[in-house]
Design a protein around this motif. Structure first.
Motif, mmCIF file in Angstrom:
data_model
loop_
_atom_site.group_PDB
_atom_site.id
_atom_site.type_symbol
_atom_site.label_atom_id
_atom_site.label_comp_id
_atom_site.label_asym_id
_atom_site.label_seq_id
_atom_site.Cartn_x
_atom_site.Cartn_y
_atom_site.Cartn_z
ATOM 1 N N ARG A 115 -23.679 75.709 -12.315
ATOM 2 C CA ARG A 115 -23.374 76.418 -13.547
ATOM 3 C C ARG A 115 -22.706 77.727 -13.190
ATOM 4 O O ARG A 115 -23.102 78.397 -12.228
ATOM 5 C CB ARG A 115 -24.664 76.696 -14.311
ATOM 6 C CG ARG A 115 -24.472 77.460 -15.609
ATOM 7 C CD ARG A 115 -25.844 77.720 -16.219
ATOM 8 N NE ARG A 115 -25.766 78.398 -17.498
ATOM 9 C CZ ARG A 115 -25.646 79.723 -17.640
ATOM 10 N NH1 ARG A 115 -25.565 80.507 -16.576
ATOM 11 N NH2 ARG A 115 -25.593 80.257 -18.836
ATOM 12 N N HIS A 164 -22.001 85.394 -13.611
ATOM 13 C CA HIS A 164 -23.299 84.875 -13.188
ATOM 14 C C HIS A 164 -23.111 83.481 -12.620
ATOM 15 O O HIS A 164 -22.268 82.729 -13.083
ATOM 16 C CB HIS A 164 -24.250 84.811 -14.394
ATOM 17 C CG HIS A 164 -25.621 84.345 -14.024
ATOM 18 N ND1 HIS A 164 -25.989 83.030 -14.070
ATOM 19 C CD2 HIS A 164 -26.698 85.024 -13.568
ATOM 20 C CE1 HIS A 164 -27.243 82.916 -13.677
ATOM 21 N NE2 HIS A 164 -27.694 84.110 -13.365
ATOM 22 N N GLU A 165 -23.915 83.163 -11.613
ATOM 23 C CA GLU A 165 -23.800 81.836 -11.033
ATOM 24 C C GLU A 165 -25.162 81.274 -10.673
ATOM 25 O O GLU A 165 -26.036 81.999 -10.188
ATOM 26 C CB GLU A 165 -22.978 81.895 -9.743
ATOM 27 C CG GLU A 165 -21.539 81.539 -9.974
ATOM 28 C CD GLU A 165 -20.858 81.205 -8.670
ATOM 29 O OE1 GLU A 165 -20.576 82.151 -7.917
ATOM 30 O OE2 GLU A 165 -20.621 80.019 -8.415
ATOM 31 N N SER A 166 -25.361 80.018 -10.937
ATOM 32 C CA SER A 166 -26.507 79.305 -10.382
ATOM 33 C C SER A 166 -25.996 77.906 -10.059
ATOM 34 O O SER A 166 -24.898 77.553 -10.504
ATOM 35 C CB SER A 166 -27.681 79.293 -11.360
ATOM 36 O OG SER A 166 -27.242 79.018 -12.657
ATOM 37 N N PRO A 167 -26.756 77.095 -9.315
ATOM 38 C CA PRO A 167 -26.205 75.819 -8.865
ATOM 39 C C PRO A 167 -25.714 74.968 -10.036
ATOM 40 O O PRO A 167 -26.459 74.715 -10.972
ATOM 41 C CB PRO A 167 -27.394 75.146 -8.166
ATOM 42 C CG PRO A 167 -28.331 76.239 -7.849
ATOM 43 C CD PRO A 167 -28.109 77.322 -8.832
ATOM 44 N N ASP A 205 -28.448 82.646 -18.984
ATOM 45 C CA ASP A 205 -28.405 82.844 -17.528
ATOM 46 C C ASP A 205 -29.797 82.761 -16.945
ATOM 47 O O ASP A 205 -30.044 82.074 -15.949
ATOM 48 C CB ASP A 205 -27.827 84.225 -17.186
ATOM 49 C CG ASP A 205 -26.321 84.269 -17.381
ATOM 50 O OD1 ASP A 205 -25.731 83.204 -17.612
ATOM 51 O OD2 ASP A 205 -25.754 85.376 -17.305
ATOM 52 N N ALA A 253 -33.302 76.387 -12.104
ATOM 53 C CA ALA A 253 -32.931 76.177 -10.704
ATOM 54 C C ALA A 253 -34.125 76.447 -9.793
ATOM 55 O O ALA A 253 -34.370 75.701 -8.840
ATOM 56 C CB ALA A 253 -31.761 77.081 -10.338
ATOM 57 N N ALA A 264 -31.106 79.262 -17.014
ATOM 58 C CA ALA A 264 -30.493 78.412 -15.993
ATOM 59 C C ALA A 264 -31.092 78.711 -14.631
ATOM 60 O O ALA A 264 -31.414 77.800 -13.854
ATOM 61 C CB ALA A 264 -28.985 78.635 -15.971
ATOM 62 N N ASP A 265 -31.262 80.016 -14.320
ATOM 63 C CA ASP A 265 -31.835 80.384 -13.031
ATOM 64 C C ASP A 265 -33.269 79.893 -12.917
ATOM 65 O O ASP A 265 -33.693 79.399 -11.868
ATOM 66 C CB ASP A 265 -31.796 81.903 -12.851
ATOM 67 C CG ASP A 265 -30.456 82.339 -12.290
ATOM 68 O OD1 ASP A 265 -29.667 81.438 -11.933
ATOM 69 O OD2 ASP A 265 -30.208 83.554 -12.207
#
Lengths: 719, 81
Positions: free
Chosen positions: A12, A7-10, B38, B45, B41-42
């Motif tokens: 992180r 998983h990716e977000s800015p 997750d 964002a 965090a999203d």
């Protein structure tokens, strides 16, 4: 190593390590290694799922390259793994909690009702026993209410309610235990890390070296205020040793060469050389943990406030149900009042709030040794600073030597150093250092030395009485006179320095000017504290009144006490306390320890004496006074949250009770509402008290920058 | 019967299964926790992006700078003449 991106977000990224298994040690190693890399802000590793979450600030490609280059073998050689990680403990408690929750619902789903009933009765016995015990001591505590609620619901055949009350209580207790263990663990780890270097003496050479390199037979030098890192036998030096951590006896004992000393005890007075008998081992950490657990401070409870709040509700609850019974003559309605158990919600939400606040502070390397200190911090209205080492840099330097009646400056400094080298005090050290820097050597020229604590030293040189010390000591106690021709020069001495006066044969011979620069953020901190409901900020110092006044004016202090002795500090605090004030004491020295332990909250800042850190209720590792403001704000927010929770619990459940008594809500619905609200409250209590955005706005540093920028702009416009 | 060798073997297997089950449950708890973080965090964002967008939709107050430019121009003019 190979990692899969999950998983990716800015800023992180979450990945899965391509491994077959991961031990606790490996997970710690990976976490420690990643944290030591540049650009990485936060890391969490889950050893069960091999999942790694990285929060970073620089570019993603660099992070990926870095991860690709990771291997356990390489990391093991590069980073020191944590000697005592809390991973195993956290894992244990997490398992316990999950098991508690799952077992509770599994029993409900799968066990036949009669079996559940028998189990329920067995499990209720201890609770009822505690209630009877509290009653036997003539106390109406939450235990009584819990016992009655469980007992009554069993008697009326309401088994599910009895079981859910028990369940919530156990969850609360487990969380409380976790809070406690975690704070002890954090504290012990920070303390175990702090004494990791020792002075080893080899012939006439002293060398600082890591503790782990010391082997039995080595000679190590221990100075005043330090903790003995290892067991050994004293070779040289007479010392007073505090063995409270071993024996619980807080009165220091005298030790002379040939006697054994043990790791964990503190040298309160004097210096000594110890021959090490046992090398370092894991036992040091365990010893610290034991010491902390034994100290009554922590045992006195993390959630004192919460339980006293809950205790206050007990008579009301009982009265409420009695009233309901009187009005309605309906037993089941009266019982329904008891069933809405306020204490569950309080007991669950308070430890969570306190735990999260403590770990929030811990992230900034602030160790709070118990929740009640946060409570006291938020109540406090008086802050007392020790000057040297707290408001100042703790490293005073000699900046001027003013000789009188034709004496030579260097000669005077030489004599001063000769006297002062026997005196373990930062100011004395400054004099000795200054003499050394100017290459002034001396032979012992004086006869026997006489100390006057916190005032100065007196002795005889060539038959003439020689004294050195504070103005009060030299001019008033010793009646030293100033020659008339010296008076103008004496009057011209700057107020900004603190002066040490040297007199030989009854007249003033020299004044030594010592500068102890203030911390750059001291003024800002004091301003900020004034804005945080602190009414009175006091500075205590052993310095002369002139210098103290100058600092007080500069910093905007409410009060200063100059020329104080260590015991004066403590009596000043108790005087403030009898006036009904809640006092925070901030200090770092050995002579601050009585004051630190007496104050409602004793705070040790920076790298002060170890004994101060041990006695203090709160330790702040950073050498930054603004952390104090942060801590005060954090505790205020915590208390606001606790009181908010309290009001919510009473209000919401009060409505439930009312509706239950009126017969508007069925017990099942009211139980559901009660449990859901309790759970949501617990979740809310877990959120951060000081989100980073608010923190940035609160930190005066940015504000200053802002002002400066504006000021610059204005002046620019004017030109 | 209940204390026989076979029974003991059965108990051992059951215990082992229970432990495996516990590990699996704990692993699933971790997975849920990770996915929740997750999502959090999203979500953060998204809110940051929204806040940035709102911030963009503002015309900055530049009256001081305009005044400054004007003043500068006057000074320059004066210097030239």
């Amino acid at each position: 190593m190979r990692f899969y991106i999950l998983h990716e977000s800015p800023g992180r990224i979450r990945l899965r390590a391509d491994v077959k298994s991961m031990s606790l040690e490996q997970a710690d190693l990976l976490e420690a290694w990643l944290l030591s890399q540049s650009g990485v802000n936060q890391v969490s590793v889950h050893e069960r799922t091999f999942s790694v979450t990285v929060i970073y600030e620089n570019d993603r490609a660099a992070i990926c390259r870095m991860l690709a280059g990771f291997s356990f073998e390489k990391a093991a050689s590069q980073t020191q793994p944590l000697a005592h990680s809390s991973r195993a403990m956290n894992r244990k408690f997490k398992e316990k909690l999950v098991c508690l929750v799952l077992c509770h619902y599994a029993r409900r789903l799968f066990l036949p009702a009669p079996v559940r009933r028998v189990l329920g009765i067995i499990r209720s016995i201890p609770r009822i026993f505690y209630a009877l015990k509290a009653l036997a001591h003539r106390r109406l505590t939450v235990e009584v209410l819990d016992g009655i609620a469980i007992g009554v619901s069993l008697l009326t055949g309401d088994y599910p309610t009895a079981s859910s009350v028990r369940f919530l209580l156990r969850v609360g207790e487990t969380l409380e235990e976790w809070t406690h263990k975690r704070s002890v663990d954090n504290l012990a780890r920070s303390m175990a890390l702090q004494v990791d270097k020792v002075w080893r003496r080899n012939g006439s050479v002293q060398k600082q070296m890591p503790l782990s390199d010391v082997v039995p037979g080595d000679l190590i030098v221990i100075h005043t205020g330090h903790v003995l890192p290892l067991d050994g036998i004293i070779e040289e030096g007479e010392v007073m040793i505090n063995q409270a951590s071993l024996t619980g006896e807080s009165v220091p004992v005298a030790k002379s060469p040939g006697t054994a000393v043990y790791a964990g005890s503190v040298v309160e007075e004097g210096n000594c050389v110890v021959r090490v008998t046992a090398a370092t081992g894991g036992n040091r950490y365990d010893r610290i943990v034991r010491m902390i657990e034994e100290s009554e401070r922590l045992k006195s409870g993390v959630e004192v406030h919460a339980s006293s709040l809950a205790d206050k509700l007990v008579p009301w609850c009982l009265a409420g149900s009695a009233l309901t019974w009187l009005l309605t003559r309906n037993i089941s309605r009266a019982v329904s009042v008891l069933m809405v158990d306020f204490s569950c919600a309080l007991k669950l939400s308070m430890p969570i709030s306190v735990l999260s606040a403590m770990s929030e502070a811990g992230r900034r390397k602030i160790t709070v040794k118990g929740g009640k200190f946060m409570e006291k911090l938020s109540e406090s209205d008086t802050v007392i600073f020790d000057k040297t080492g707290t408001l100042t840099n703790a490293c005073p330097t000699v900046v001027k030597v003013q000789p009188f009646h034709n004496e030579n400056a260097d000669e005077m400094l030489r004599i001063a150093a000769c006297l002062e080298e026997h005196f373990p005090h930062p100011v004395a050290n400054a004099v000795v250092r200054a003499a050394k820097e100017r290459g002034l050597e001396h032979s012992e020229m004086h006869s026997e030395i006489e100390y006057v604590v916190a005032h100065g030293i007196a002795t005889k040189i060539n038959g003439k009485r020689t004294v050195i010390g504070s103005g009060h000591f030299v001019f008033e106690d010793e009646n030293v006179t100033i020659l008339p021709e010296d008076q103008p020069r004496f009057d011209a001495l700057s107020d900004a320095l603190s002066w040490l006066y040297l007199s030989i044969g009854g007249t003033l011979s020299a004044a030594i000017g010592i500068s102890d620069p203030l911390h750059p953020e001291a003024k800002r901190t004091i301003e900020a504290l004034h804005g945080e409901n602190i009414e009175k900020i006091v500075m205590l110092t052993g310095d002369n009144k002139k210098a103290a006044k100058a600092i007080a004016k500069q910093l905007g202090l409410d009060e200063t006490l100059a020329e104080v002795l260590p015991e004066d500090k403590a009596s000043y605090i108790s005087a403030e306390q009898t006036e009904g004030r809640t006092v925070i004491m901030i200090g770092d020295g050995i002579n601050d320890t009585p004051a630190l332990s007496l104050a409602d909250v004793g705070i040790a800042v920076g790298n002060g004496a170890v004994i101060a850190r041990e006695i203090a209720d709160v330790t702040i590792a950073a050498d930054d006074l603004t952390e104090l403001v942060y801590l005060k704000q954090l505790s205020d927010r915590l208390m606001r949250r606790i009181h908010g929770n309290y009001r919510f619990v009473i209000g919401f459940n009060g409505v439930l009770i009312l509706f239950g008594a009126l017969g508007l809500l069925t017990p099942a619905v009211s139980a559901l509402l009660h449990n859901t609200s309790t759970l949501l409250l617990g979740l809310h209590s877990m959120t951060e008290l000081m989100p980073s955005a608010k923190l940035a706005a609160l930190m005066p540093l940015t504000e200053d920058n802002d002002k400066e920028r504006k000021a610059r702009k204005v002046s620019y416009n004017e030109t | 019967m209940l204390a026989s060798k076979d029974a003991k073997k059965a108990y051992t297997h059951v215990t082992a299964a229970a432990l495996r089950c516990k590990d699996e449950v704990m692993r699933n708890v971790d997975v849920v926790q990770e996915n929740c973080s997750d999502i959090l965090a999203d979500a953060k964002a998204i809110n940051e992006a929204r806040a940035a967008k709102t911030a963009e939709a503002v015309i900055e107050d530049a009256s001081e700078e305009v005044a400054f430019d004007a003043a500068e121009a006057v000074i320059e003019d004066a210097a030239e003449s």
